[in-house]
Design a protein around this motif. Sequence first.
Motif, PDB file in Angstrom:
ATOM      1  N   GLN A 192       0.828  -1.203   0.000  1.00 39.38           N
ATOM      2  CA  GLN A 192       0.000   0.000   0.000  1.00 39.38           C
ATOM      3  C   GLN A 192       0.864   1.255   0.000  1.00 39.38           C
ATOM      4  O   GLN A 192       1.983   1.256   0.509  1.00 39.38           O
ATOM      5  CB  GLN A 192      -0.894   0.032   1.233  1.00 39.38           C
ATOM      6  N   ILE A 236      -1.123   4.560   0.131  1.00 40.11           N
ATOM      7  CA  ILE A 236      -2.066   5.447   0.830  1.00 40.11           C
ATOM      8  C   ILE A 236      -2.237   6.808   0.150  1.00 40.11           C
ATOM      9  O   ILE A 236      -3.294   7.418   0.210  1.00 40.11           O
ATOM     10  CB  ILE A 236      -1.663   5.672   2.314  1.00 40.11           C
ATOM     11  N   LEU A 291      -3.814   7.422  -5.348  1.00 41.18           N
ATOM     12  CA  LEU A 291      -5.122   6.786  -5.378  1.00 41.18           C
ATOM     13  C   LEU A 291      -5.887   7.082  -6.661  1.00 41.18           C
ATOM     14  O   LEU A 291      -5.615   8.063  -7.344  1.00 41.18           O
ATOM     15  CB  LEU A 291      -5.968   7.288  -4.197  1.00 41.18           C
ATOM     16  N   TYR A 314      -8.186   9.988   1.793  1.00 41.69           N
ATOM     17  CA  TYR A 314      -8.204   8.614   2.306  1.00 41.69           C
ATOM     18  C   TYR A 314      -8.655   8.599   3.761  1.00 41.69           C
ATOM     19  O   TYR A 314      -9.500   7.787   4.162  1.00 41.69           O
ATOM     20  CB  TYR A 314      -6.803   8.019   2.167  1.00 41.69           C
ATOM     21  N   LYS A 325     -10.807   3.788   3.132  1.00 44.16           N
ATOM     22  CA  LYS A 325     -10.101   2.952   2.164  1.00 44.16           C
ATOM     23  C   LYS A 325     -11.003   2.459   1.039  1.00 44.16           C
ATOM     24  O   LYS A 325     -10.586   2.387  -0.124  1.00 44.16           O
ATOM     25  CB  LYS A 325      -9.481   1.753   2.888  1.00 44.16           C
ATOM     26  N   GLU A 326     -12.261   2.121   1.360  1.00 47.70           N
ATOM     27  CA  GLU A 326     -13.152   1.518   0.369  1.00 47.70           C
ATOM     28  C   GLU A 326     -13.552   2.474  -0.746  1.00 47.70           C
ATOM     29  O   GLU A 326     -14.124   2.053  -1.756  1.00 47.70           O
ATOM     30  CB  GLU A 326     -14.408   0.981   1.068  1.00 47.70           C
ATOM     31  N   ASP A 340      -5.963   1.824  -4.268  1.00 52.05           N
ATOM     32  CA  ASP A 340      -4.601   2.173  -3.881  1.00 52.05           C
ATOM     33  C   ASP A 340      -3.672   1.584  -4.945  1.00 52.05           C
ATOM     34  O   ASP A 340      -3.535   0.360  -5.054  1.00 52.05           O
ATOM     35  CB  ASP A 340      -4.290   1.598  -2.499  1.00 52.05           C
ATOM     36  N   GLU A 344      -0.866  -0.831  -3.881  1.00 56.56           N
ATOM     37  CA  GLU A 344      -1.388  -2.130  -3.466  1.00 56.56           C
ATOM     38  C   GLU A 344      -1.783  -2.978  -4.671  1.00 56.56           C
ATOM     39  O   GLU A 344      -1.477  -4.179  -4.726  1.00 56.56           O
ATOM     40  CB  GLU A 344      -2.586  -1.916  -2.549  1.00 56.56           C
ATOM     41  N   TYR A 363       1.165   7.135   8.347  1.00 55.57           N
ATOM     42  CA  TYR A 363       1.333   7.124   6.890  1.00 55.57           C
ATOM     43  C   TYR A 363       2.767   6.826   6.481  1.00 55.57           C
ATOM     44  O   TYR A 363       3.012   6.040   5.552  1.00 55.57           O
ATOM     45  CB  TYR A 363       0.884   8.474   6.331  1.00 55.57           C
TER      46      TYR A 363
END
Length: 229
Positions: A77, A79, A82, A121, A126-127, A131, A134, A194
């Motif tokens: 990930q 973070i 995105l 974020y 997260k949903e 990412d 990731e 982070y």
Amino acid sequence: MIFGKIDYLNLLPFHVFLKRSNLQNSFKKSIEFKKDVPSKLNRALYRKKIDSAVISSIESRRKKYKKLDMGIVAKKQVISVLVRKNSNFLLDPASMTSNMLSKVLGLKGEVIIGDNALKAYLKDGKESFYDMGEIWNKRMNLPFVFARFCYTKNGKLYKNLVKKFLSQKIKIPQYILKNYSKSRAISPNDIKWYLNYITYKINKKEKMALKIFLQKARMMNFNPNQNVK
């Protein structure tokens, strides 16, 4: 000797290291006048307005740059890079690597990078996002190199700086955390959390990942900023 500073939290440990170093004060002060988003630092290095920076990894492919084994790396990930789910397609003008990576990964939606991505974020969860670090790791089983330290001159000095930085564990003073927290509207604890996702050493796996990414980008004609609005 002019270093360009990415003005994001992901390089905060390196900026703390530079602040503590025995470099001339004039050099340290000049960094604050040469700070910008990645895409603009890419152009500044290309046009020789600076002689070093941690630039977008896709830009680091140029033969005119000398590269060091330091950059902005996500093992899994990240973070702060995105793509917002269920959103209109929109690239980020501050980015080159992330825009290109969204195309390589076939992700549709709004690309968001840096501190704004981190804030989104933390706010939306997260949903709400893909990412990219990731997803790359799940597909390639490799880390991803978002940026790399490149220079055009003063190589001996930069090599020594990077070697020292990578050999140390940098502790960020509370007053610096508080200052960044205030300016970015992100809590000190969230900043520290982070930074656990970011590493800086470019080893064998990182180089392999970067090579694969550049090959895939080359097949798509290196158009990271196409359709940026």
